[in-house]
Write an enzyme that holds these catalytic residues in place. Structure first.
Site, PDB file in Angstrom:
ATOM      1  N   GLY A  93      39.244  58.637  33.798  1.00 33.36           N
ATOM      2  CA  GLY A  93      38.856  57.651  32.788  1.00 33.36           C
ATOM      3  C   GLY A  93      37.369  57.488  32.590  1.00 33.36           C
ATOM      4  O   GLY A  93      36.934  56.436  32.103  1.00 33.36           O
ATOM      5  N   ASP A 122      35.286  60.516  31.541  1.00 37.10           N
ATOM      6  CA  ASP A 122      34.744  61.650  30.781  1.00 37.10           C
ATOM      7  C   ASP A 122      35.317  61.676  29.364  1.00 37.10           C
ATOM      8  O   ASP A 122      34.701  61.180  28.429  1.00 37.10           O
ATOM      9  CB  ASP A 122      35.038  62.966  31.511  1.00 37.10           C
ATOM     10  CG  ASP A 122      34.251  63.096  32.802  1.00 37.10           C
ATOM     11  OD1 ASP A 122      33.067  62.734  32.799  1.00 37.10           O
ATOM     12  OD2 ASP A 122      34.815  63.555  33.813  1.00 37.10           O
ATOM     13  N   CYS A 125      42.246  59.570  30.536  1.00 33.18           N
ATOM     14  CA  CYS A 125      42.342  61.002  30.843  1.00 33.18           C
ATOM     15  C   CYS A 125      42.783  61.103  32.297  1.00 33.18           C
ATOM     16  O   CYS A 125      43.843  60.606  32.649  1.00 33.18           O
ATOM     17  CB  CYS A 125      41.034  61.722  30.568  1.00 33.18           C
ATOM     18  SG  CYS A 125      39.571  60.949  31.299  1.00 33.18           S
TER      19      CYS A 125
END
Length: 737
Positions: free
Chosen positions: A492, A494, A489
């Site tokens: 990295g 959540d 994301c």
């Protein structure tokens, strides 16, 4: 008559008589005042109002009013303490004869009628007494009472009189008459569950003091205290503030809990539930050791002690075997927070290994910066060079990923990353999730009939659907298309943790067992750097809301949805999810107190706190799903919801409506008819016990019949031996001979 020094010049007999007269007089005045306040209480619906001072009293100097106030009978709450010679609080201010400075936040005269926000900063000395004598039903080992104070608690439109008790773990309200519609633990609030606390003073209600508490699970309390209780109110407010928003983790209750309950950790060793080598061995994956000279493997371990590669990763990582240290270090510089791609899960099939990797976004920026080392690193993940062997799943919406380029970050450009493709999963960030939860909790505790529309407006389950659909897409890519995947994301820790965990649950039945689920959370969340402390707002200042977000709760809700879809495939029931959702906010255990494994090591959390996994293993039977079928027995090891939509969603009412009065089951029918491990085992035990009793009764009857037959035979033998013709004739008459 008293002299100026305050010492009496009367004789002892006269002093005793005067004291008795004064006590009798005060008792009569107290009785009259109590009757008057009870009458006012009945008229005002439970609120005790104190009469305004007369005009003559208002004209007197302040010190004269204070002297008269000290001599006059106090209010109902304060007078009880003096008349019964029992302290109404559990710790007392250190009263000295030294002059006291003006307290910060003291109310200044004003003509405004609005409640005033009070800021207090009072340093006081306290003593404690045994918590068992107060009447608390839910008490943790190591918990002690710090202060208690009578007051009135308002919840919505309802008001209750009782005692507010502040312990070193939680704030509790004990109503004089407990309302039957409320759960037993409704008034129990651990400090780290508090999201906001305010103290106000309302001049419209005779300068009554109020303490308002808002909780992370949606509960809201408003405590009212009399004007005479201002000092005590300040004290209890300071206790709440100090414990709820402490910046020193060592003051959290988890450390006191360990001192009283360390044998639990010694027995179950919850901190050692995860072993990286055993986990990959179980998957059937061969990983080379750090110092191995073998070059034939696909993966190798990488030493990350003290965060030498990445400070938010575990102390031991799995990376491609072909990547050397220079490549790894330069790749770390090109990735946000130095979070390089590491192996999360893999499985062998038909002589090949399909793998899932996780990392953070790359630092491409607007200028489309490149890193040849990062490109080589991703090439090493592909294994083969014939076709597309790596699919990158970016959890963010595409527009958000583009926006990150302004900050010097971004996403992988497939023009530079050969044989790679990229998909965006359109999962929103922590701020959107926090806003959704706020709306959802407001709807859950709102007393109206528009709950369903408010639930839809919260968009909570839009996020849930996006996460599960994204996870299913990744799982399909691995199991059906046989392509390796890389998930990230922004940083990295959540959305990436949500996706990799759910994919592991869908593909591997081991992670659907109690032990496997604990290992999964320890591996993908705690050891991989999810910021539990910041996301749960534990140890943060009250005004710091920017980093708080229910990411872990969102993941648990996704697992709950999977349980509803595949009820036979999970060894654990919903109680495990509920307890994790509750206790990751309570600071009872050390598991969720830090933002990284390195922080856990530096603060010696493992040596001084109990792991929640030890607590869960102790009561494992509580979490057993009675309908669980081993994946091999139902031929359904892989569970992927291919077409998960909003119609597939089940509202997690066991959590979100747990404290809602409208959802309470007054007749307790649901717990009795719900088939869980607990009640099925209890029914089995009851039936077994009843069956044992019946069998024993049958055996006793058989023994008794045999005994009677033996006695009868003995009797007949004796009669025949006596040759008594009269008795023999009678026995022949009744056909016994």
């Amino acid at each position: 008559m008293n002299n100026p020094l305050g010492r009496s010049t009367q004789k002892p007999e006269q002093q005793q008589q005067a004291q008795n007269n004064q006590k009798n007089s005060r008792a009569k005045e107290f009785e009259k005042q109590l009757q008057e306040e009870e009458r006012m209480l009945a008229q005002s619906g439970g609120i005790v109002n104190i009469q305004q001072p007369t005009t003559q009293q208002q004209q007197q100097p302040v010190y004269s009013q204070q002297q008269q106030l000290n001599q006059q009978p106090q209010s109902v709450f304060g007078q009880i303490g003096q008349m019964l010679d029992a302290p109404r609080k559990l710790f007392f201010r250190n009263t000295t004869t030294q002059p006291q400075p003006t307290q910060q936040g003291q109310r200044q005269p004003t003509d405004q009628n609005e409640p005033e926000i009070i800021q207090t900063n009072i340093v006081q000395t306290y003593t404690t007494r045994d918590i068992k004598s107060i009447g608390l039903e839910i008490v943790q080992p190591g918990e002690i009472a710090l202060q208690e104070l009578r007051g009135i608690c308002s919840i919505g439109s309802q008001q209750f009189q009782g005692i507010i008790v502040a312990t070193n773990y939680q704030i509790v309200f004990l109503p004089d008459k407990f309302p039957k519609d409320f759960r037993k633990d409704y008034f129990y609030v651990p400090y780290t569950l508090i999201i906001k606390v305010d103290k106000t003073m309302d001049r419209k209600q005779n300068d009554a003091n109020f303490i308002e508490i808002s909780c992370k699970d949606g509960r809201w309390f408003k405590y009212r205290f009399l004007r005479e209780q201002n000092d005590d109110c300040n004290s209890i407010f300071n206790v709440i503030n100090k414990n709820a928003f402490t910046l020193n983790k060592q003051t959290l209750f988890a450390f006191s809990y360990y001192k009283e309950f360390s044998n639990l950790e010694t027995e179950y060793q919850g901190w050692k539930v995860f072993n990286i080598e055993k986990d990959f061995e179980r998957m059937g994956i061969n990983i080379l050791q750090e110092n191995s000279q073998n070059q034939n493997g696909l993966f190798k371990y990488l030493n990350n002690e003290n965060g030498i590669i990445c400070s938010t990763y575990y102390n031991r990582l799995v990376v491609p075997a072909k990547a050397d240290l220079d490549c790894i270090q330069k790749t770390a510089k090109f990735r946000s927070k130095e979070r390089i791609p590491i192996l999360s899960y893999a499985f062998p099939i038909n002589g090949k290994v399909i793998s899932m990797w996780r990392c953070s976004q790359c630092r491409t920026g607007i200028g489309q910066n490149r890193s040849t080392e990062d490109e080589c690193y991703l090439k090493y993940i592909q294994y083969e060079e014939k076709e597309t062997r790596l699919r990158i799943y970016d959890a963010r919406p595409h527009i958000n990923a583009i926006g990150q380029q302004v900050a010097g970050k971004g996403y992988e450009n497939t023009l530079f990353y050969r044989r790679c493709s990229i998909d965006f999963l359109d999962i929103h960030n922590i701020h959107k999730v926090r806003d959704s939860q706020t709306k959802l909790l407001k709807a859950a505790f709102n007393e109206n009939v528009q709950f369903l529309s408010q639930l839809e407006q919260s968009q909570w389950y839009d996020h849930i659907v996006a996460i599960i659909k994204g996870s299913a897409k990744i799982a399909i890519t691995m199991t059906r298309e046989k392509i390796n995947v890389l998930v990230h994301c922004s940083d990295g820790w959540d959305r990436t943790a949500q996706l990799t965990s759910l994919v592991s649950i869908m593909i591997d039945g081991q992670y659907r067992t109690i032990e496997g689920f604990m290992i999964l959370i320890q591996k993908e969340w705690i050891n991989s750097g999810h910021q539990f402390c910041q996301r749960s707002a534990i140890g943060n200042k009250q005004s710091n809301e920017d980093s708080r977000s229910p990411i872990f709760l969102q993941f648990l809700d996704c697992v709950y949805q999977m349980q509803q879809l595949y009820p036979l495939s999970f060894e654990f029931n919903g109680k495990l999810l509920f307890d994790l959702a509750y206790h990751h906010l309570t600071s009872l255990f050390g598991t969720f107190l830090c933002d990284s494994f390195l922080e856990i090591q530096k603060q010696k959390i493992m040596e001084q706190t109990v792991s929640i996994w030890s607590w869960i293993m102790k009561q494992k039977d509580k979490y057993i799903n009675a309908f669980y079928k081993n994946p091999q027995s139902i031929d359904l090891d892989v569970i992927i919801p291919d077409s998960f939509t909003g119609k597939s969603v089940t509202f997690w009412k066991e959590y979100f409506l747990y404290y809602s009065l409208e959802s309470n089951d007054a007749y307790q029918i649901h717990p009795q008819c719900q088939y869980t491990s607990d009640n099925i085992q209890e029914m089995f035990k009851a039936l077994s016990k009843e069956n044992h009793v019946l069998r024993q009764a049958q055996k006793d009857q058989e023994k008794l019949a045999i005994l009677h037959q033996q006695k009868f035979n003995q009797l007949m033998q004796i009669i025949q031996e006596t040759q008594n013709e009269e008795i023999i004739e009678k026995l022949q008459t009744i056909k016994l001979i």
